[in-house]
Design a protein around this motif. Structure first.
Motif, mmCIF file in Angstrom:
data_model
loop_
_atom_site.group_PDB
_atom_site.id
_atom_site.type_symbol
_atom_site.label_atom_id
_atom_site.label_comp_id
_atom_site.label_asym_id
_atom_site.label_seq_id
_atom_site.Cartn_x
_atom_site.Cartn_y
_atom_site.Cartn_z
ATOM 1 N N ARG A 145 0.930 -1.413 0.069
ATOM 2 C CA ARG A 145 -0.140 -0.293 -0.342
ATOM 3 C C ARG A 145 0.918 1.349 0.087
ATOM 4 O O ARG A 145 1.925 1.527 0.736
ATOM 5 N N ASP B 172 0.235 5.116 0.313
ATOM 6 C CA ASP B 172 -0.877 6.463 0.513
ATOM 7 C C ASP B 172 0.442 7.685 0.084
ATOM 8 O O ASP B 172 1.557 8.279 0.410
ATOM 9 N N ASN C 107 -3.022 -0.642 -8.715
ATOM 10 C CA ASN C 107 -4.493 -0.378 -8.156
ATOM 11 C C ASN C 107 -4.701 0.634 -7.123
ATOM 12 O O ASN C 107 -4.091 1.073 -6.246
ATOM 13 N N ASP D 228 -6.655 2.855 -5.718
ATOM 14 C CA ASP D 228 -7.894 2.697 -4.579
ATOM 15 C C ASP D 228 -8.975 4.422 -4.976
ATOM 16 O O ASP D 228 -8.167 5.249 -4.065
ATOM 17 N N GLY E 243 -12.314 2.195 -2.261
ATOM 18 C CA GLY E 243 -12.638 1.217 -2.084
ATOM 19 C C GLY E 243 -12.649 0.883 -3.348
ATOM 20 O O GLY E 243 -12.169 -0.448 -4.005
ATOM 21 N N LYS F 51 -10.473 -0.205 -6.510
ATOM 22 C CA LYS F 51 -9.629 0.100 -6.901
ATOM 23 C C LYS F 51 -10.072 -0.408 -8.424
ATOM 24 O O LYS F 51 -9.921 -1.826 -9.714
ATOM 25 N N THR G 176 -4.822 6.676 -3.055
ATOM 26 C CA THR G 176 -3.813 5.550 -2.770
ATOM 27 C C THR G 176 -3.567 4.288 -3.464
ATOM 28 O O THR G 176 -4.237 4.507 -4.639
ATOM 29 N N PHE G 177 -2.683 3.732 -3.314
ATOM 30 C CA PHE G 177 -2.376 2.869 -4.802
ATOM 31 C C PHE G 177 -2.006 1.418 -3.523
ATOM 32 O O PHE G 177 -1.409 1.588 -2.715
ATOM 33 N N THR G 178 -2.549 0.538 -4.104
ATOM 34 C CA THR G 178 -2.211 -0.894 -3.926
ATOM 35 C C THR G 178 -2.167 -1.584 -4.326
ATOM 36 O O THR G 178 -1.318 -1.649 -5.687
#
Length: 232
Positions: A96, A98, A171, A173, A176, A178, A197-199
């Motif tokens: 993750r 941020d 991804n 985000d 919620g 993606k 935010t990336f996951t």
């Protein structure tokens, strides 16, 4: 003896008809004449074609204009665009990522392995990186790997952060949802958002400026030919 009146009259008429004597001065030269004296011809200015040796006064000398106008100096060449430092590619992976106070500053030039390449420039006020692993090739076949303690969150804070990125893949985000993204200089982000935010993210960078990086439980390893050498 008395003269006869007719003879005297005849004599006066003869004298009146005779011309004046040549010795009598002209009326203009008579003493006490009030007529002005004639102007001397030597006081007239010389004609324009006079070849007098006396030069004219300096104020009367006029310099003829040149037939060609002076050339306008060429404007200076534009200053070259600044090139970001760095010089070596390094890769960051995280479960993750941020980014706060985020701004996409556009596509800029950066130095990579002695060559100028196009990269994405991001600025941020803080970064949070969960499960950080970053690596860079220090020599052919040899990588330096830094890993945080599993499950921990590394931070970059305390100042303006500049990140020069070759590729950001993962991804995005959004509440919620993606959305897979793959940002490069050829395909930059379509807009700027104040935070993101990336996951499951992989970021290939050339440089990171500003801020203070804190990596909990950092482990540093040298990987050469699939044989890691760990350093603590």
């Amino acid at each position: 003896m008395r003269a006869h009146p007719l003879a005297a009259a005849a004599m006066a008429a003869v004298l009146a008809l005779q011309p004046p004597s040549s010795t009598e001065p002209p009326p203009s030269s008579a003493p006490g004449s009030s007529s002005p004296a004639p102007t001397s011809t030597t006081s007239e200015p010389p004609p324009a074609s006079s070849t007098s040796a006396t030069p004219p006064p300096a104020s009367s000398v006029s310099v003829p204009p040149t037939s060609t106008e002076p050339s306008t100096p060429a404007p200076p060449p534009p200053a070259p665009a600044p090139v970001a430092g760095g010089g070596r590619e390094w890769t960051l992976t995280a479960s993750r990522l941020d980014l706060g106070g985020l701004n996409f500053a556009g596509v800029v030039d950066a130095l990579l392995n002695g060559q100028v390449v196009k990269v994405l420039k991001f600025t941020a006020s803080d970064m949070k990186i969960r499960d950080l692993v970053q690596s860079a090739e220090v020599s052919p076949g040899v990588k330096l790997v830094t890993a945080a303690r599993p499950g921990s969150t590394s931070t970059v804070s305390s100042g303006r952060i500049e990140l020069y990125t070759i590729q950001l893949k993962g991804n995005l985000d959004l509440l919620g949802i993606k959305i897979p993204v793959d940002y490069t200089a050829a395909h930059p982000p379509p807009l700027t958002v104040p935070f993101a935010t990336f996951t499951e993210v992989t970021v290939r960078n050339t440089d990171l400026k500003g801020g203070t990086l804190t990596i909990p439980g950092a482990r540093i390893s040298v990987v050469a030919d699939q044989a890691p050498v760990e350093r603590r």
